[in-house]
Scaffold this active site. Sequence first.
Site, PDB file in Angstrom:
ATOM      1  CE  LYS A  57      -3.667   2.399   2.433  1.00  0.00           C
ATOM      2  NZ  LYS A  57      -4.684   2.345   3.478  1.00  0.00           N
ATOM      3  CE  LYS A 111      -6.085   1.853  -0.574  1.00  0.00           C
ATOM      4  NZ  LYS A 111      -6.534   1.867   0.769  1.00  0.00           N
TER       5      LYS A 111
END
Length: 330
Positions: free
Chosen positions: A200, A255
């Site tokens: 992330k 992400k």
Amino acid sequence: MISRKFPSTRLRRLRQSDSIIKLTSECGISKDDLIQPVFVKEGLKDKEPIESMPGIFRFGCESVLDEIEEIDQLGIKAIAIFPVIDPAKKDATGSEAIKTDNFISEVICSIKSKFPNMLVIADVALDPYTDHGHDGILENNKILNDQTLEVLAEQSIVLAEAGADIIAPSDMMDGRIGFIRKRLDENSFEEKIILSYAAKYNSKFYGPFRDAVNSKNNLGKSDKSSYQMNPANFLEALNEVAMDIEEGADIVMVKPGMPYLDIISRIKHEFKVPTFAYQVSGEYSMLMESVNKGWLDKNVIMETIISFKRAGADAVLSYFAKDLIKEFNL
Ligand code: PBG
């Protein structure tokens, strides 16, 4: 190496018609590959639009059931649910996150009792609950890793008890997957799946999401660079994933999505584990607004989703999930 030489080889032969193009397509997308993120807001009666995410709404605890019904009827198998908490309940340690009867638990419970087959993915991180908007416990401007683990493990138990099928830590603390797996197992939740937001990145593409969950003002000028990844790094992403798998992650996620297709591809090829992509809020908003204004053809949406599959993603979290199924007859 097979030699390919013009004129015996003409790659355009397989591009003569829509039919032959489709027959030779190397990957595809179906409704089985899509996950719809859903926002629910404490104290909201009906639903309200999110200004920076055109076409996306916050739902109240009752109106969300109609939304899930529609998602279910479209054939979507999973939702990722995000709470918008009463600001009066936010504090420095995110204590509301570990209360058994908190808002998100009630919502998950009512969704699962009405739609038992809908897989509910619940985010584990403290940002919806902290008055400083960070994912962990903050002390003297520092995020305390190990103290946060304890709270995240408790939060995971609350979510598992409410009926969440998939526990999704998005906080990027070190060691959280192992810590949470252990706590789940000790509480007889060994069947709960862990979807780790493994790679992330510290991204400005989350901007509209922070509007959606009202954490933007809490965060203010502070940022998440001491725990989310530097966008310049790719080897570090492999380390993050290796550690999360070792600690017990069942599925790993990258992400944001589109700016990180190389990361999806490397992870998939290196680890050969289920890998998801999250097409985040900012990606949604820039595409949606351009389509709404007529600057881009709406087929760009399909083009982005297929790029995730091509890179190696098994499933995609996308705010476009519902629309894709409707508009493209998936
Ligand atoms: C919270 C969380 C965020 C997103 C998912 N979970 C925001 C953040 O880390 O600041 C972003 C999703 C999106 O932008 O659509 N930890």
